[in-house]
Design a protein around this motif. Structure first.
Motif, PDB file in Angstrom:
ATOM      1  N   TYR B  82      44.223  43.506  32.041  1.00 34.29           N
ATOM      2  CA  TYR B  82      45.487  43.676  30.993  1.00 34.29           C
ATOM      3  C   TYR B  82      45.206  44.913  31.056  1.00 34.29           C
ATOM      4  O   TYR B  82      46.084  45.040  30.314  1.00 34.29           O
ATOM      5  N   ALA B  83      44.820  45.845  30.766  1.00 33.02           N
ATOM      6  CA  ALA B  83      45.143  47.237  30.986  1.00 33.02           C
ATOM      7  C   ALA B  83      45.808  47.824  32.049  1.00 33.02           C
ATOM      8  O   ALA B  83      46.652  48.655  30.976  1.00 33.02           O
ATOM      9  N   PHE B  84      46.446  47.042  32.814  1.00 31.45           N
ATOM     10  CA  PHE B  84      47.453  47.937  33.711  1.00 31.45           C
ATOM     11  C   PHE B  84      48.260  46.729  33.280  1.00 31.45           C
ATOM     12  O   PHE B  84      49.435  47.213  33.103  1.00 31.45           O
ATOM     13  N   PHE B  85      48.443  45.312  33.295  1.00 27.83           N
ATOM     14  CA  PHE B  85      49.250  45.139  31.907  1.00 27.83           C
ATOM     15  C   PHE B  85      49.742  45.854  30.912  1.00 27.83           C
ATOM     16  O   PHE B  85      50.979  46.094  31.069  1.00 27.83           O
ATOM     17  N   TYR B  86      49.294  46.427  30.068  1.00 28.45           N
ATOM     18  CA  TYR B  86      50.183  46.984  28.638  1.00 28.45           C
ATOM     19  C   TYR B  86      50.334  48.250  28.966  1.00 28.45           C
ATOM     20  O   TYR B  86      51.375  48.893  28.997  1.00 28.45           O
ATOM     21  N   ALA B  87      50.009  48.884  30.742  1.00 28.17           N
ATOM     22  CA  ALA B  87      50.312  49.617  30.749  1.00 28.17           C
ATOM     23  C   ALA B  87      51.720  50.528  30.793  1.00 28.17           C
ATOM     24  O   ALA B  87      52.718  50.859  31.286  1.00 28.17           O
ATOM     25  N   PHE B  88      51.829  48.857  32.237  1.00 30.08           N
ATOM     26  CA  PHE B  88      53.290  48.473  32.877  1.00 30.08           C
ATOM     27  C   PHE B  88      54.344  48.186  31.947  1.00 30.08           C
ATOM     28  O   PHE B  88      54.599  48.675  32.238  1.00 30.08           O
ATOM     29  N   VAL B  89      53.575  47.185  30.886  1.00 25.41           N
ATOM     30  CA  VAL B  89      54.898  47.292  29.915  1.00 25.41           C
ATOM     31  C   VAL B  89      55.209  48.601  29.314  1.00 25.41           C
ATOM     32  O   VAL B  89      55.821  48.888  28.508  1.00 25.41           O
ATOM     33  N   HIS B  90      54.330  49.225  28.612  1.00 26.21           N
ATOM     34  CA  HIS B  90      54.507  51.378  28.396  1.00 26.21           C
ATOM     35  C   HIS B  90      55.340  51.609  28.986  1.00 26.21           C
ATOM     36  O   HIS B  90      56.577  52.587  28.109  1.00 26.21           O
ATOM     37  N   MET B  91      55.369  51.952  30.318  1.00 27.85           N
ATOM     38  CA  MET B  91      56.222  52.348  31.392  1.00 27.85           C
ATOM     39  C   MET B  91      57.346  52.409  31.646  1.00 27.85           C
ATOM     40  O   MET B  91      57.827  52.669  31.291  1.00 27.85           O
ATOM     41  N   PRO B 128      45.984  51.482  42.922  1.00 26.25           N
ATOM     42  CA  PRO B 128      45.019  51.647  43.813  1.00 26.25           C
ATOM     43  C   PRO B 128      43.964  49.885  43.897  1.00 26.25           C
ATOM     44  O   PRO B 128      43.258  49.531  43.936  1.00 26.25           O
ATOM     45  N   LEU B 129      43.601  50.078  41.757  1.00 25.56           N
ATOM     46  CA  LEU B 129      42.531  49.282  41.184  1.00 25.56           C
ATOM     47  C   LEU B 129      43.211  48.042  41.502  1.00 25.56           C
ATOM     48  O   LEU B 129      42.156  47.571  41.774  1.00 25.56           O
ATOM     49  N   VAL B 130      44.249  47.748  40.959  1.00 26.05           N
ATOM     50  CA  VAL B 130      45.055  46.591  41.029  1.00 26.05           C
ATOM     51  C   VAL B 130      45.494  45.576  41.976  1.00 26.05           C
ATOM     52  O   VAL B 130      44.763  44.715  42.365  1.00 26.05           O
ATOM     53  N   VAL B 131      45.783  46.228  43.093  1.00 29.41           N
ATOM     54  CA  VAL B 131      46.043  46.214  44.590  1.00 29.41           C
ATOM     55  C   VAL B 131      44.348  45.747  45.354  1.00 29.41           C
ATOM     56  O   VAL B 131      44.229  44.397  45.791  1.00 29.41           O
ATOM     57  N   THR B 132      43.311  46.228  45.203  1.00 27.23           N
ATOM     58  CA  THR B 132      42.741  46.087  45.434  1.00 27.23           C
ATOM     59  C   THR B 132      41.522  45.077  44.551  1.00 27.23           C
ATOM     60  O   THR B 132      40.236  45.106  44.562  1.00 27.23           O
ATOM     61  N   SER B 133      41.830  44.458  43.524  1.00 31.18           N
ATOM     62  CA  SER B 133      40.982  43.263  42.391  1.00 31.18           C
ATOM     63  C   SER B 133      40.725  42.202  43.502  1.00 31.18           C
ATOM     64  O   SER B 133      40.315  41.726  42.262  1.00 31.18           O
ATOM     65  N   THR B 134      41.229  41.712  43.951  1.00 30.73           N
ATOM     66  CA  THR B 134      41.017  40.243  44.151  1.00 30.73           C
ATOM     67  C   THR B 134      39.383  40.665  45.266  1.00 30.73           C
ATOM     68  O   THR B 134      39.651  41.222  45.789  1.00 30.73           O
ATOM     69  N   ASN B 135      39.171  38.764  45.425  1.00 31.56           N
ATOM     70  CA  ASN B 135      38.166  38.946  46.092  1.00 31.56           C
ATOM     71  C   ASN B 135      38.192  39.517  47.350  1.00 31.56           C
ATOM     72  O   ASN B 135      37.788  39.672  48.445  1.00 31.56           O
ATOM     73  N   LYS B 136      39.365  38.952  48.432  1.00 33.08           N
ATOM     74  CA  LYS B 136      39.962  39.395  49.263  1.00 33.08           C
ATOM     75  C   LYS B 136      39.682  40.758  49.642  1.00 33.08           C
ATOM     76  O   LYS B 136      38.901  41.685  50.664  1.00 33.08           O
ATOM     77  N   LEU B 141      36.860  45.624  51.267  1.00 33.42           N
ATOM     78  CA  LEU B 141      36.854  47.166  51.441  1.00 33.42           C
ATOM     79  C   LEU B 141      35.258  47.224  51.424  1.00 33.42           C
ATOM     80  O   LEU B 141      34.292  48.173  51.861  1.00 33.42           O
ATOM     81  N   GLY B 142      33.969  46.049  51.231  1.00 33.86           N
ATOM     82  CA  GLY B 142      32.899  45.936  51.406  1.00 33.86           C
ATOM     83  C   GLY B 142      32.457  46.849  49.443  1.00 33.86           C
ATOM     84  O   GLY B 142      32.838  47.400  48.947  1.00 33.86           O
ATOM     85  N   GLY B 143      31.520  46.425  48.996  1.00 29.31           N
ATOM     86  CA  GLY B 143      30.947  46.250  48.383  1.00 29.31           C
ATOM     87  C   GLY B 143      31.354  47.784  47.986  1.00 29.31           C
ATOM     88  O   GLY B 143      31.402  47.848  46.785  1.00 29.31           O
ATOM     89  N   LYS B 144      30.202  48.610  48.584  1.00 29.83           N
ATOM     90  CA  LYS B 144      30.124  50.231  47.701  1.00 29.83           C
ATOM     91  C   LYS B 144      31.040  50.522  47.837  1.00 29.83           C
ATOM     92  O   LYS B 144      31.029  51.252  47.261  1.00 29.83           O
ATOM     93  N   ARG B 145      32.260  50.146  49.249  1.00 30.87           N
ATOM     94  CA  ARG B 145      33.338  50.772  48.912  1.00 30.87           C
ATOM     95  C   ARG B 145      34.037  50.459  47.961  1.00 30.87           C
ATOM     96  O   ARG B 145      34.624  51.848  47.672  1.00 30.87           O
ATOM     97  N   TRP B 146      33.872  49.905  47.540  1.00 28.56           N
ATOM     98  CA  TRP B 146      34.976  48.865  46.590  1.00 28.56           C
ATOM     99  C   TRP B 146      34.606  49.558  44.970  1.00 28.56           C
ATOM    100  O   TRP B 146      35.314  49.781  44.647  1.00 28.56           O
ATOM    101  N   LYS B 147      33.083  49.340  45.109  1.00 24.70           N
ATOM    102  CA  LYS B 147      32.719  50.578  43.773  1.00 24.70           C
ATOM    103  C   LYS B 147      32.683  51.377  43.422  1.00 24.70           C
ATOM    104  O   LYS B 147      33.447  51.974  42.276  1.00 24.70           O
ATOM    105  N   ARG B 148      32.931  51.913  44.437  1.00 31.99           N
ATOM    106  CA  ARG B 148      33.153  53.883  44.774  1.00 31.99           C
ATOM    107  C   ARG B 148      34.267  54.144  44.493  1.00 31.99           C
ATOM    108  O   ARG B 148      35.198  54.824  43.531  1.00 31.99           O
ATOM    109  N   LEU B 149      35.203  53.372  44.535  1.00 30.22           N
ATOM    110  CA  LEU B 149      36.552  53.305  44.843  1.00 30.22           C
ATOM    111  C   LEU B 149      37.750  52.945  42.720  1.00 30.22           C
ATOM    112  O   LEU B 149      38.266  53.369  42.027  1.00 30.22           O
TER     113      LEU B 149
END
Lengths: 266, 202
Positions: B82-91, B128-136, B141-149
């Protein structure tokens, strides 16, 4: 009080006027708060009807004096002037002002040879102007014009708009209108007009000299660090339109700046 | 009602609540209740809601740590999106209604005006946060790398606050409130990791 049977000015634009509602509810007047809607809410009782408004005219002139509002405007015949108003933030309006040329008043005071600039001051009264209780700007608000700019026939002292007396949020009872400069130059609720030799330090120059210059002429070619000045949104319209040099008043004022580097003297 | 049904009902409820600001703005637009400059109101509100959702998203973990309400984590992805969604509308409002989608003007604006530069970078970093938001993607990425990102969220929130601060003319109270909230979130996170370390070394 209503103003009737006013002569229209050849300086008036034919463009569609911004509606009264927008002109009186969308204001930058930090003395009454910093949001656009604050002034209309906080200036409902301004200025105090039971106290007479006084304006001091002094400095480098032969005939200084203090006038109350009626004395001040009585000698002059009021006219309607429909001007474009361009805010530094990138929006604009078309406003039917009522007033008289500032030059008429200045000539009466007989400025002397040292009078190179005119300095204007807004009322300082935190009782009536709640925005002044916080140091958002260095109060009181001060603005200035070069004497030839002040004497230009376009420069207006306004006491009303849309046929009515000015409301508090629009700078009652008397304000300046300089249509080829960004809106903040058109100082509101004036209590002092002073002829000076040196260029006045204005309130916005004190707040941020890099962003707000003394001249502040509307200029689509000189960008403000926050707002591109190439375009503007006319209130009531959705898309932006091109901003005109000197807000479209080049014919009357371009000569004032002949040979000046307007990027340097912004 | 089964527990699973109940959970998805709650999720649908949260989803709808997050849409309320948008519905309110669209309603305001059609009933002419957005003031004299509706485009400015839309742009400003959508930007503010993007920032608010960023901060709410960052509040999810602290709520879990300090209240033990583990269920809140289930909504973090939705809040972030949702943060991305509102930022997208803003943009989109900026690109369309301010710049008429003129690529040349937009690029010039991004380079020239620092507060636009900061806002733009902040938006790009959300991608990149939106793109990597799916379970897949989390798995990949693996939990650790995902968390760092996804710690990038803190940078995005910081840049968003800066963007807000830079656009204000003189009265900085409102952006300062958001900056203080963000600093509080940083502090809570710092405290948490400090306590965790202490537990480990003991």
């Amino acid at each position: 009080q209503l103003f009737k049977g006013l002569s229209n000015s050849p300086f008036s634009t034919e463009e569609e006027k911004t509606d009264f509602e927008s002109i009186t509810t969308y204001n930058n007047f930090y003395e009454f708060g910093t949001s656009k809607t604050d002034p209309a809410l906080n200036a409902t009782a301004f200025p105090d009807k039971f106290e007479s408004w006084k304006v001091v005219i002094d400095g480098e002139c032969e005939k200084p004096g203090t006038y109350d509002y009626d004395e001040l405007i009585k000698p002059f015949s009021l006219e309607e002037r429909i001007y474009r108003m361009r805010c530094v933030e990138g929006w604009s309006m078309v406003i039917p002002w009522i007033g008289f040329p500032l030059a008429d008043l200045l000539k009466k005071a007989q400025p002397n040879a040292n009078a190179k600039f005119v300095e204007f001051t807004t009322l300082y009264d935190p009782e009536q102007m709640p925005g002044q209780r916080r140091a958002v700007l260095d109060w009181p608000y001060v603005e200035g014009l070069r004497i030839d700019e002040a004497m230009n026939p376009l420069t207006l002292l306004s006491v009303g708009l849309y046929g009515k007396e000015l409301l508090g949020q629009n700078g009652a009872p008397i304000r300046l209108v300089v249509p080829w400069k960004y809106g903040f130059k058109s100082i509101k609720s004036i209590v002092r007009i002073r002829f000076v030799e040196k260029m006045p330090q204005t309130a916005w120059m004190k707040a941020n000299a890099r962003e707000y210059g003394f001249y502040s002429n509307v200029n689509p070619n000189v960008d403000h660090p926050r707002w591109s000045q190439a375009k503007e949104r006319r209130i009531g319209e959705f898309l932006k339109r091109k901003t005109l040099m000197f807000n479209g008043y080049g014919e009357q004022v371009a000569d004032l700046y002949a040979g000046m580097d307007l990027k340097r003297y912004f | 009602m089964s527990a699973k049904n109940k959970a998805s009902m709650v999720k649908a409820g949260v989803f709808f609540i997050c849409l309320v600001p948008l519905i309110y703005l669209i309603w305001g637009l059609f009933t002419e209740n957005l003031g004299a400059n509706p485009v400015e109101t839309l742009t400003r509100s959508s930007g503010l809601w993007a920032l608010r959702f960023l901060l709410i998203t960052l509040l999810v973990s602290p709520i879990r740590w300090y209240t033990g309400l583990t269920a809140v984590v289930k909504y973090r992805r939705m809040l972030g999106l949702y943060a991305f969604f509102y930022a997208f509308v803003h943009m989109l409002l900026y690109l369309g209604l301010d710049q008429l989608f003129n690529i040349h003007d937009i690029w010039k604006d991004i380079i020239k005006r620092p507060f636009i530069t900061v806002g733009f970078i902040s938006f790009i970093l959300l991608l990149p946060l939106v793109v990597t938001s799916t379970n897949k993607m989390i798995k990949r990425l693996g939990g650790k790398r995902w968390k760092r990102l996804h710690r990038l969220t803190y940078l995005v929130a910081s840049l968003s606050c800066l963007h807000f601060l830079m656009l204000v003319k003189a009265d900085i109270r409102e952006p300062v409130i958001y900056i203080l909230l963000l600093l509080a979130l940083f502090f809570v996170r710092f405290l948490h990791s400090f306590n965790k370390k202490k537990l480990v070394t003991r």
